[in-house]
Design a protein around this motif. Sequence first.
Motif, PDB file in Angstrom:
ATOM      1  N   ALA A  70       0.847  -1.200   0.000  1.00 13.70           N
ATOM      2  CA  ALA A  70       0.000   0.000   0.000  1.00 13.70           C
ATOM      3  C   ALA A  70       0.881   1.249   0.000  1.00 13.70           C
ATOM      4  O   ALA A  70       0.524   2.272   0.582  1.00 13.70           O
ATOM      5  CB  ALA A  70      -0.914  -0.008   1.220  1.00 13.70           C
ATOM      6  N   PHE A  71       2.038   1.146  -0.673  1.00 12.65           N
ATOM      7  CA  PHE A  71       3.017   2.230  -0.637  1.00 12.65           C
ATOM      8  C   PHE A  71       2.434   3.544  -1.152  1.00 12.65           C
ATOM      9  O   PHE A  71       2.801   4.620  -0.674  1.00 12.65           O
ATOM     10  CB  PHE A  71       4.237   1.831  -1.476  1.00 12.65           C
ATOM     11  N   PHE A  72       1.528   3.449  -2.106  1.00 14.00           N
ATOM     12  CA  PHE A  72       0.941   4.664  -2.681  1.00 14.00           C
ATOM     13  C   PHE A  72      -0.486   4.913  -2.166  1.00 14.00           C
ATOM     14  O   PHE A  72      -1.179   5.800  -2.654  1.00 14.00           O
ATOM     15  CB  PHE A  72       0.947   4.575  -4.205  1.00 14.00           C
ATOM     16  N   ASP A  73      -0.895   4.126  -1.174  1.00 12.03           N
ATOM     17  CA  ASP A  73      -2.232   4.274  -0.591  1.00 12.03           C
ATOM     18  C   ASP A  73      -2.179   4.872   0.819  1.00 12.03           C
ATOM     19  O   ASP A  73      -3.198   4.903   1.511  1.00 12.03           O
ATOM     20  CB  ASP A  73      -2.924   2.907  -0.520  1.00 12.03           C
ATOM     21  N   TYR A  87      16.309  -6.728   3.986  1.00 10.89           N
ATOM     22  CA  TYR A  87      14.920  -6.548   3.565  1.00 10.89           C
ATOM     23  C   TYR A  87      14.212  -5.568   4.495  1.00 10.89           C
ATOM     24  O   TYR A  87      13.574  -4.617   4.046  1.00 10.89           O
ATOM     25  CB  TYR A  87      14.200  -7.899   3.573  1.00 10.89           C
ATOM     26  N   VAL A  88      14.316  -5.816   5.793  1.00 17.94           N
ATOM     27  CA  VAL A  88      13.599  -4.992   6.767  1.00 17.94           C
ATOM     28  C   VAL A  88      14.050  -3.541   6.676  1.00 17.94           C
ATOM     29  O   VAL A  88      13.221  -2.620   6.648  1.00 17.94           O
ATOM     30  CB  VAL A  88      13.807  -5.547   8.194  1.00 17.94           C
ATOM     31  N   HIS A  89      15.348  -3.314   6.619  1.00 16.37           N
ATOM     32  CA  HIS A  89      15.844  -1.934   6.567  1.00 16.37           C
ATOM     33  C   HIS A  89      15.369  -1.236   5.293  1.00 16.37           C
ATOM     34  O   HIS A  89      14.931  -0.080   5.335  1.00 16.37           O
ATOM     35  CB  HIS A  89      17.372  -1.914   6.626  1.00 16.37           C
ATOM     36  N   THR A  90      15.450  -1.915   4.162  1.00 18.41           N
ATOM     37  CA  THR A  90      15.054  -1.298   2.894  1.00 18.41           C
ATOM     38  C   THR A  90      13.585  -0.913   2.897  1.00 18.41           C
ATOM     39  O   THR A  90      13.211   0.200   2.507  1.00 18.41           O
ATOM     40  CB  THR A  90      15.342  -2.260   1.727  1.00 18.41           C
ATOM     41  N   VAL A  91      12.732  -1.826   3.336  1.00 13.29           N
ATOM     42  CA  VAL A  91      11.290  -1.563   3.329  1.00 13.29           C
ATOM     43  C   VAL A  91      10.932  -0.485   4.345  1.00 13.29           C
ATOM     44  O   VAL A  91      10.185   0.457   4.033  1.00 13.29           O
ATOM     45  CB  VAL A  91      10.508  -2.868   3.605  1.00 13.29           C
ATOM     46  N   ILE A  92      11.453  -0.605   5.551  1.00 12.60           N
ATOM     47  CA  ILE A  92      11.096   0.376   6.598  1.00 12.60           C
ATOM     48  C   ILE A  92      11.642   1.753   6.257  1.00 12.60           C
ATOM     49  O   ILE A  92      10.957   2.771   6.422  1.00 12.60           O
ATOM     50  CB  ILE A  92      11.602  -0.095   7.980  1.00 12.60           C
ATOM     51  N   ASP A  93      12.864   1.829   5.757  1.00 13.62           N
ATOM     52  CA  ASP A  93      13.423   3.123   5.367  1.00 13.62           C
ATOM     53  C   ASP A  93      12.604   3.754   4.236  1.00 13.62           C
ATOM     54  O   ASP A  93      12.361   4.970   4.230  1.00 13.62           O
ATOM     55  CB  ASP A  93      14.882   2.941   4.932  1.00 13.62           C
ATOM     56  N   SER A  94      12.162   2.941   3.288  1.00 15.44           N
ATOM     57  CA  SER A  94      11.342   3.458   2.181  1.00 15.44           C
ATOM     58  C   SER A  94      10.015   4.006   2.699  1.00 15.44           C
ATOM     59  O   SER A  94       9.582   5.103   2.306  1.00 15.44           O
ATOM     60  CB  SER A  94      11.086   2.345   1.160  1.00 15.44           C
ATOM     61  N   PHE A  95       9.347   3.247   3.569  1.00 15.42           N
ATOM     62  CA  PHE A  95       8.067   3.701   4.116  1.00 15.42           C
ATOM     63  C   PHE A  95       8.246   4.908   5.036  1.00 15.42           C
ATOM     64  O   PHE A  95       7.398   5.802   5.070  1.00 15.42           O
ATOM     65  CB  PHE A  95       7.370   2.557   4.856  1.00 15.42           C
ATOM     66  N   GLU A 104       2.337  15.424  -0.233  1.00 15.11           N
ATOM     67  CA  GLU A 104       2.511  14.684  -1.480  1.00 15.11           C
ATOM     68  C   GLU A 104       3.359  13.435  -1.229  1.00 15.11           C
ATOM     69  O   GLU A 104       4.177  13.391  -0.301  1.00 15.11           O
ATOM     70  CB  GLU A 104       3.211  15.555  -2.525  1.00 15.11           C
ATOM     71  N   LEU A 105       3.164  12.423  -2.081  1.00  7.95           N
ATOM     72  CA  LEU A 105       3.988  11.217  -2.041  1.00  7.95           C
ATOM     73  C   LEU A 105       5.232  11.457  -2.891  1.00  7.95           C
ATOM     74  O   LEU A 105       5.129  11.683  -4.092  1.00  7.95           O
ATOM     75  CB  LEU A 105       3.204  10.014  -2.561  1.00  7.95           C
ATOM     76  N   LEU A 106       6.390  11.411  -2.260  1.00 10.91           N
ATOM     77  CA  LEU A 106       7.626  11.797  -2.935  1.00 10.91           C
ATOM     78  C   LEU A 106       8.467  10.604  -3.392  1.00 10.91           C
ATOM     79  O   LEU A 106       9.346  10.760  -4.242  1.00 10.91           O
ATOM     80  CB  LEU A 106       8.465  12.678  -2.007  1.00 10.91           C
ATOM     81  N   GLU A 107       8.231   9.416  -2.828  1.00  7.41           N
ATOM     82  CA  GLU A 107       9.050   8.243  -3.149  1.00  7.41           C
ATOM     83  C   GLU A 107       8.398   7.436  -4.267  1.00  7.41           C
ATOM     84  O   GLU A 107       7.169   7.298  -4.324  1.00  7.41           O
ATOM     85  CB  GLU A 107       9.211   7.356  -1.907  1.00  7.41           C
TER      86      GLU A 107
END
Length: 768
Positions: A222-225, A248-256, A268-271
């Motif tokens: 739901a990255f864009f939701d 995996y955990v660091h990449t996903v959590i840092d992205s979110f 706004e959604l910037l990523e």
Amino acid sequence: MSPKIELLAPGGDIDAIKAAIIAGADAVYCGLDTFNARNRAANISFDELVGCIRLAHQYECQIFLTLNIIILEREFKSLAKLLSKLANTTLDGVIVQDLGLLYILKKHFPTLDIHASTQLTTHNIGQIPFLKKLGASRVNLSRELNLKEITAITQVSQDQDVLTEVFVHGSLCVAFSGLCYSTSASVGNSGNRGRCSQACREEYKPTESGNKFPLNIKDNSAFFDLPALIDAGVHSFKVEGRIKGASYVHTVIDSFRKQIDGFVETGELLEDGERLYKVFNRDFSNAFLRGDLNQSMFIENPRDNSKYHAVDKSNAISVVQIHEVEEKLSAEKEEINTSVFEKIKHLSIDKRPLSLIFTGNEGKPLTLTVKTEGYGEGKALTEEQTFVLHSTNLLVASDKNCIDKAAIEKRFKGFNNAEFNLIELNCDAIETGLNIPFKDLTALKNELSSLLNDNSPVHPEVILPKLARHAKTPNDKYKAKLSILICDDTDLDLANVTDADIYFKLPDAYKRGCTKYVSFFNENPRLIPWFPSVLIGKDYDVALNILEQVKPKLIVTNNTGIANRASELGIKWIAGPFLNTTNSYALLAMKETFNCDGAFISNEINYQQMKTIARPENFKLFYSIYHPILLMTSRQCFFQQSVGCEKPRIDNGCMLSCDKSTSITNLKGVSFAIDKQKAGYPSIYNNDQFLNMEIINDLADLFDGFMIDLTNIGSGDKETPDKAVLIEQFEALLKVDKSESADGQVRIQQALNQLIPESTNVQYHNGL
């Protein structure tokens, strides 16, 4: 916009927990090496948990512990010991599936914050007050819900002062969580005990539509939701992945983290989310959230999809181009690994050093100087902290019962524990020949315990009281009574051949405003309404209207939202078999909190696990001895990937009118029936029926009634036995006294085995 948006990260091992913390998680959920629903994760020890709590709190991050399995009767003694230890930590919450565990947490461990697991399949507004009454402060909602449904539940949750969590990323189960018995029935590995063997990821023989992985669906994202979920009032955005590693955990959590913070700051959604494709994924879908259930949710690759995404994105065609893309991705993954482990290598969960130095002179109090380490700059344990404590009474000269090192060690050696490493216990500065009441030593110990526990009181170990075992209510010379389950009005004539209780199974889905079942039950007062497990949105509203308009004397419900409302209306209710009741405390939870009249005991547990269950007073126990073996129920369509379907997506018409059946066969040659009843969810069943005649003799004193399921659900195209004959044989079996007529009992059992040739009761022997 909500002022608090929690990002909740998975932590399957120490490195993953550290990675989540350093990436900016607001909270991390993790499991010990027992009592949690991810046995395949590395998990952590109790001492490591305490260290992780300490580390997380330095970074203003919370730690939640998963205790999210169903609990067996024999486990509560050791579970109470664990909870007693947890109550003396600064743990921020426990995540729970079992109603019995909810009960003892609320009753005996009020300082532990309770979170309802996704395994409780929370999907309607009636379940929120049910869980609130059992002590839950937050609820993880079912992953199958859409935004409109989430919004409605969250509004009720806010009124109830209950927080909601929604999974925003990670693996998706094709089945409703908590209602999947696929590997429990087939190989004894229950998903409700953390041992899921992932039958949904298995390869099957090619189906008619040409698919080898007909149950495998893409990962959730739901990255864009996020804006819509924030508007819906969701408190916590939860990421799945306790069997994933630190990278995996660091990449996903840092992205979110960056996506959430950017949106809060700018609106706004910037990523762009591209980093999410560089770690393990099965491609992504937000179809559940959008309420658009279509065939694109499925994927033929149950393993890592990252290289296929990279190849597609690069438009690589030739072997050389594809190799170059794969080499580049491999290098990027290695770079991610190196970067993450460089970031977390300085984070420590080591115990805090502790020195205890005792001094004492005649006419003076016994003095205890305590030295440990506190938190300095950079959130590291670098600053020495010193405390001085004194006894209440003064030391006096004595030639007996003198204070010595042995007496002090006996009381203070326990401070070498999960939190502290007792590096020094020094008594050299106590003069010889001195005495002080031993109660002063105990008081000094308790004062130190509170001091080291952030000045919180130290809670004593809870010993659960022995439960009273009440006899069953006398009826018909204590013989268990037969009950039958039907779902079709063409079976109403069966009432003429039996005096058994007749349960009528209500559908999972209805037309909006449907009222036909109100008049149906009023015209057939002998029928006992049987409510299904899953009732979402309008379907819950219609089911609730049936309950409120008919107001039957008794119901059976597999849905806790209906149970809560029945309790409020003063309607007697029985907990159905899909509430999966496995222990006495779950019975007490339902009886004491919701005035439950009785319960079906889980078909997942065996004879040994059942026989120790203690019946509450004036409470009935039931067991289903003949039924189709449900493996999984889904909101998604199983026919799109098996036989194909002309409809591109599931709609309400599919739910109400589709009644297809087919089968799939795994590579071992075992077939499973796919069955879709009108107004029912798509489900998968074992080829064998469950038939357990042994329990009638084994546990005759435990059960008030045994049920047989005559609904034809799950039978597919197989010919079904004559229902009137089945009833006659089962009633005869219940009436036989084995001590007087063993031959008669054997003849009836043989007749039933001929009527039901494909049957098993392996679960009754395997258990959990």
